[in-house]
Scaffold this active site. Structure first.
Site, PDB file in Angstrom:
ATOM      1  N   PRO A   1     -23.733   2.750  11.832  1.00 23.57           N
ATOM      2  CA  PRO A   1     -22.825   3.698  12.471  1.00 23.57           C
ATOM      3  C   PRO A   1     -21.371   3.256  12.388  1.00 23.57           C
ATOM      4  CG  PRO A   1     -23.964   2.387  14.117  1.00 23.57           C
ATOM      5  CD  PRO A   1     -24.586   2.043  12.804  1.00 23.57           C
TER       6      PRO A   1
ATOM      7  N   HIS B   1     -11.935   8.584  20.754  1.00 26.85           N
ATOM      8  CA  HIS B   1     -11.814   9.064  19.369  1.00 26.85           C
ATOM      9  C   HIS B   1     -10.932  10.303  19.319  1.00 26.85           C
ATOM     10  CE1 HIS B   1     -15.293   6.476  18.425  1.00 26.85           C
ATOM     11  NE2 HIS B   1     -14.839   6.535  17.176  1.00 26.85           N
ATOM     12  N   HIS B   2     -10.575  10.684  18.094  1.00 24.81           N
ATOM     13  CA  HIS B   2      -9.737  11.856  17.818  1.00 24.81           C
ATOM     14  C   HIS B   2     -10.404  13.164  18.268  1.00 24.81           C
ATOM     15  CE1 HIS B   2     -12.381  12.684  14.345  1.00 24.81           C
ATOM     16  NE2 HIS B   2     -12.403  11.367  14.221  1.00 24.81           N
TER      17      HIS B   2
ATOM     18  N   LYS C   1     -13.654  14.848  16.403  1.00 26.11           N
ATOM     19  CA  LYS C   1     -14.971  14.204  16.321  1.00 26.11           C
ATOM     20  C   LYS C   1     -16.041  15.118  16.917  1.00 26.11           C
ATOM     21  CE  LYS C   1     -17.426   9.868  17.013  1.00 26.11           C
ATOM     22  NZ  LYS C   1     -17.947   9.851  15.649  1.00 26.11           N
TER      23      LYS C   1
HETATM   24  P1  NAD Z   1     -15.066  15.111   7.512  1.00 21.65           P
HETATM   25  O1  NAD Z   1     -15.500  16.365   8.212  1.00 21.65           O
HETATM   26  O2  NAD Z   1     -13.621  14.892   7.219  1.00 21.65           O
HETATM   27  O3  NAD Z   1     -15.851  14.954   6.128  1.00 21.65           O
HETATM   28  C1  NAD Z   1     -17.172  15.390   5.919  1.00 21.65           C
HETATM   29  C2  NAD Z   1     -17.173  16.037   4.546  1.00 21.65           C
HETATM   30  O4  NAD Z   1     -18.519  16.309   4.156  1.00 21.65           O
HETATM   31  C3  NAD Z   1     -16.422  17.395   4.544  1.00 21.65           C
HETATM   32  O5  NAD Z   1     -15.420  17.366   3.537  1.00 21.65           O
HETATM   33  C4  NAD Z   1     -17.522  18.390   4.227  1.00 21.65           C
HETATM   34  O6  NAD Z   1     -17.051  19.509   3.477  1.00 21.65           O
HETATM   35  C5  NAD Z   1     -18.478  17.511   3.423  1.00 21.65           C
HETATM   36  N1  NAD Z   1     -19.790  18.126   3.256  1.00 21.65           N
HETATM   37  C6  NAD Z   1     -20.425  19.004   4.083  1.00 21.65           C
HETATM   38  N2  NAD Z   1     -21.580  19.408   3.527  1.00 21.65           N
HETATM   39  C7  NAD Z   1     -21.681  18.781   2.319  1.00 21.65           C
HETATM   40  C8  NAD Z   1     -22.648  18.812   1.287  1.00 21.65           C
HETATM   41  N3  NAD Z   1     -23.758  19.572   1.359  1.00 21.65           N
HETATM   42  N4  NAD Z   1     -22.434  18.032   0.193  1.00 21.65           N
HETATM   43  C9  NAD Z   1     -21.328  17.269   0.088  1.00 21.65           C
HETATM   44  N5  NAD Z   1     -20.354  17.220   1.031  1.00 21.65           N
HETATM   45  C10 NAD Z   1     -20.540  17.960   2.142  1.00 21.65           C
HETATM   46  O7  NAD Z   1     -15.645  13.923   8.408  1.00 21.65           O
HETATM   47  P2  NAD Z   1     -15.288  12.361   8.320  1.00 21.65           P
HETATM   48  O8  NAD Z   1     -14.287  12.024   9.359  1.00 21.65           O
HETATM   49  O9  NAD Z   1     -15.055  11.965   6.915  1.00 21.65           O
HETATM   50  O10 NAD Z   1     -16.661  11.753   8.853  1.00 21.65           O
HETATM   51  C11 NAD Z   1     -17.889  11.987   8.186  1.00 21.65           C
HETATM   52  C12 NAD Z   1     -19.001  11.253   8.920  1.00 21.65           C
HETATM   53  O11 NAD Z   1     -18.802   9.841   8.828  1.00 21.65           O
HETATM   54  C13 NAD Z   1     -19.102  11.567  10.415  1.00 21.65           C
HETATM   55  O12 NAD Z   1     -20.463  11.584  10.790  1.00 21.65           O
HETATM   56  C14 NAD Z   1     -18.396  10.385  11.059  1.00 21.65           C
HETATM   57  O13 NAD Z   1     -18.769  10.162  12.393  1.00 21.65           O
HETATM   58  C15 NAD Z   1     -18.862   9.281  10.147  1.00 21.65           C
HETATM   59  N6  NAD Z   1     -18.072   8.047  10.175  1.00 21.65           N
HETATM   60  C16 NAD Z   1     -18.769   6.889  10.051  1.00 21.65           C
HETATM   61  C17 NAD Z   1     -18.099   5.678   9.994  1.00 21.65           C
HETATM   62  C18 NAD Z   1     -18.881   4.417   9.775  1.00 21.65           C
HETATM   63  O14 NAD Z   1     -18.289   3.332   9.692  1.00 21.65           O
HETATM   64  N7  NAD Z   1     -20.199   4.498   9.642  1.00 21.65           N
HETATM   65  C19 NAD Z   1     -16.700   5.644  10.080  1.00 21.65           C
HETATM   66  C20 NAD Z   1     -16.020   6.848  10.198  1.00 21.65           C
HETATM   67  C21 NAD Z   1     -16.715   8.062  10.223  1.00 21.65           C
END
Ligand code: NAD
Length: 267
Positions: A123, A155-156, A159
């Site tokens: 996560p 968080h922002h 989220k």
């Molecule tokens: P975001 O909404 O900016 O990006 C998600 C992207 O996925 C969007 O551009 C969306 O269009 C795309 N998407 C949706 N359906 C898709 C599909 N079928 N195929 C390909 N792409 C698709 O969100 P974000 O801020 O980049 O965060 C994404 C995820 O990562 C969230 O769950 C967030 O909580 C998580 N996150 C995890 C960590 C970590 O360290 N594990 C860090 C930051 C964010």
């Protein structure tokens, strides 16, 4: 050369991951995927990410993006991640899953897929947060029952999931160290005459606003003293850097479910 495909290529994390893969030694962007109907489909993934032309067009076909790739880095949405896991399993590709907000049932699907392919699922991919995970285990074990544990995360305002996957993981680590069942002792809500705090509960509060990238504080509150462990993210790059490191680390690994503690050698 390890060839990397990235889903969510036009997203906040996807863009930084693409940029950092181009800067990493021995790794190369081989595919970029976005959701059907995304306005960036067909555009160059490097130009969209802001790191210069890569000659990799963003597609809505994961199979096509994976045809020349070894590993998928996926930071999208839970239902998308599960569908992508199925494709990686079918094609025998390794996968780094950064998506948060998965239900226990969805996490079980990730575990099941890891029986067939190597998967890093974490996560929070930051080195600092993973060190905090290790420290929390020791703190909870040493401080024991005499200290109340409360977790606050910020968080922002975009989220979607609450509390953050990182906060839940912190709660789980503390609960495990204290021999408690996290799902039974986590308390997400206090309002009105809800009674005194129980000894076992782990309070979990969330703050949402503006552009906060991510902050987590775990309070251990005893009689006459309080210890706070805080991690503050100043940039998304710390997550993206961890994901890129995990993608390189996965090469040649046996099928199994790994986390960042494995990747960073913190176990
Ligand atoms: P975001 O909404 O900016 O990006 C998600 C992207 O996925 C969007 O551009 C969306 O269009 C795309 N998407 C949706 N359906 C898709 C599909 N079928 N195929 C390909 N792409 C698709 O969100 P974000 O801020 O980049 O965060 C994404 C995820 O990562 C969230 O769950 C967030 O909580 C998580 N996150 C995890 C960590 C970590 O360290 N594990 C860090 C930051 C964010």
């Amino acid at each position: 050369m390890i060839k990397v495909a990235v889903t969510g290529a036009a997203g906040r994390m996807g863009g930084r991951i693409i940029t950092l893969v181009t800067e990493a030694e021995g790794l190369q962007v081989a595919g970029a995927v976005e959701a059907p109907g995304n306005p960036k489909l067909g555009e160059d993934a490097g130009l969209v990410a802001g790191c210069g032309q890569l000659g990799v067009a963003i597609t809505d076909s994961l199979e096509q993006a994976l045809s020349g790739a070894d590993v998928l880095i996926d930071f999208t949405w839970p239902e998308v991640t599960l569908a992508n896991l199925g494709v990686c399993k079918k094609l025998g590709k390794t996968m780094v899953v950064g998506t948060t907000g998965l239900t226990p049932e969805q996490r079980a699907v990730v575990e099941d897929a890891a029986g067939t392919i190597p998967v890093v699922f974490a996560p929070n991919m930051s080195v600092g947060v993973n060190l905090c995970f290790k420290l929390l285990k020791d703190m909870a074990a040493t401080l024991g029952e005499a200290f109340d544990v409360e977790i606050v995360e910020l968080h922002h305002n975009k989220k979607k999931d609450s509390p953050s996957g990182t906060a839940v993981r912190m709660g789980e680590i503390v609960a495990d160290a204290l021999d408690r069942d996290y799902n039974k002792v986590a308390n997400y809500h206090r309002e009105g005459m809800c009674g005194e705090r129980t000894k076992e509960e782990i309070g979990m509060q969330t703050v949402r606003g503006g552009d906060i990238i991510g902050e987590h504080t775990v309070y251990f509150v005893g009689m006459g003293e309080r210890i706070e462990l805080t991690h503050r993210a100043m940039s998304r790059d710390m997550f993206a850097r961890g994901a890129v490191r995990a993608a390189g680390w996965l090469a040649g690994k046996e099928p199994g479910l790994y986390d960042m503690q494995d990747v960073l050698g913190l176990k």
